[in-house]
Design a protein around this motif. Structure first.
Motif, PDB file in Angstrom:
ATOM      1  N   HIS A   1      40.940  22.049  17.145  1.00 25.73           N
ATOM      2  CA  HIS A   1      39.578  21.581  17.429  1.00 25.73           C
ATOM      3  C   HIS A   1      39.315  21.681  18.928  1.00 25.73           C
ATOM      4  O   HIS A   1      39.139  20.663  19.616  1.00 25.73           O
ATOM      5  CB  HIS A   1      39.384  20.139  16.950  1.00 25.73           C
TER       6      HIS A   1
ATOM      7  N   ASP B   1      40.453  22.594  10.437  1.00 23.52           N
ATOM      8  CA  ASP B   1      41.132  21.499   9.746  1.00 23.52           C
ATOM      9  C   ASP B   1      42.542  21.846   9.286  1.00 23.52           C
ATOM     10  O   ASP B   1      43.244  20.990   8.727  1.00 23.52           O
ATOM     11  CB  ASP B   1      40.281  20.982   8.584  1.00 23.52           C
TER      12      ASP B   1
ATOM     13  N   ASP C   1      31.678  17.873  12.646  1.00 27.42           N
ATOM     14  CA  ASP C   1      32.640  16.799  12.893  1.00 27.42           C
ATOM     15  C   ASP C   1      32.052  15.761  13.855  1.00 27.42           C
ATOM     16  O   ASP C   1      32.219  14.557  13.667  1.00 27.42           O
ATOM     17  CB  ASP C   1      33.934  17.360  13.499  1.00 27.42           C
TER      18      ASP C   1
ATOM     19  N   HIS D   1      31.609  23.946  12.740  1.00 26.44           N
ATOM     20  CA  HIS D   1      32.558  22.929  12.258  1.00 26.44           C
ATOM     21  C   HIS D   1      32.665  21.777  13.274  1.00 26.44           C
ATOM     22  O   HIS D   1      32.593  20.610  12.905  1.00 26.44           O
ATOM     23  CB  HIS D   1      33.920  23.585  12.032  1.00 26.44           C
TER      24      HIS D   1
ATOM     25  N   HIS E   1      42.711  17.219  14.788  1.00 28.51           N
ATOM     26  CA  HIS E   1      41.636  17.203  15.791  1.00 28.51           C
ATOM     27  C   HIS E   1      42.142  17.483  17.189  1.00 28.51           C
ATOM     28  O   HIS E   1      41.489  17.123  18.166  1.00 28.51           O
ATOM     29  CB  HIS E   1      40.849  15.880  15.767  1.00 28.51           C
TER      30      HIS E   1
HETATM   31 ZN    ZN Z   1      37.440  19.202  11.619  1.00 29.32          ZN
END
Ligand code: ZN
Length: 179
Positions: A59, A31, A96, A92, A55
């Motif tokens: 990510h 994040d 998400d 994570h 994102h």
């Molecule tokens: Zn995230």
């Protein structure tokens, strides 16, 4: 909190404070790509750093490898720490995918193969960020952390301030009636 618990799930004494911090921080590292939010708000959208980068940059699988290598290097080249950091990044991503839907209905897909491919991970059943499963998981994690804090004398606060963490843990011991 879940990545901290992931580090704590390893056999006792396997990970020292630095390793626990590396694994817990790897779990929130994705994040960091959302830090453009204030810039986007202050520029009234002229610099869409949140829309463009959140994102995306952190990510994906490549970012997970990069963070794992950093954790490995920071923790005296302990491959177990690197592996757990890699798993924490994926935990994570999983969280998400399961429950991060925004108030506008956006499902924040994970561009897992970026920058090599535009392919995205998404789940049609994704619940909202403030939905009850997230609240339930948060409360369960808090209970688990406080119980482990009473038993083992450490919580995620040790990452920032070991002295304060010691005081918190002695309160937790009394709270769980462990002395
Ligand atoms: Zn995230």
């Amino acid at each position: 909190m879940l990545s901290w618990l992931l580090a704590e799930a390893a056999p006792q004494q396997r990970f020292d404070r630095r390793a626990r911090a590396a694994i817990a921080l790897a779990g929130i590292a994705p994040d960091l790509d959302g830090l453009g939010a204030p810039v986007e708000i202050l520029s009234k959208g002229a610099l869409p750093w949140f829309t463009d980068y959140h994102h995306r940059i952190l990510h994906n699988g490549l970012a997970a490898v990069a963070v794992a290598v950093l954790a490995w290097a920071w923790c005296r080249r302990d491959w177990r720490v690197g592996l757990m950091a890699f798993v924490a990044m994926h935990l994570h991503f999983l969280c998400d995918l399961l429950g991060s839907r925004g108030p506008d209905g956006h499902d924040w897909p994970i561009p897992y193969l970026a920058p090599f491919s535009g392919w995205e991970l998404r789940w049609s059943g994704q619940w909202a960020l403030n939905a009850w499963p997230n609240i339930a998981v948060t409360l369960a994690a808090l209970v688990a952390i406080s119980w482990l804090g009473a038993r083992r004398g450490r919580t995620p606060v040790e990452i920032l301030h070991p002295g304060l963490d010691g005081r918190i843990c002695s309160r937790l011991k009394a709270w769980w009636r462990l002395r």
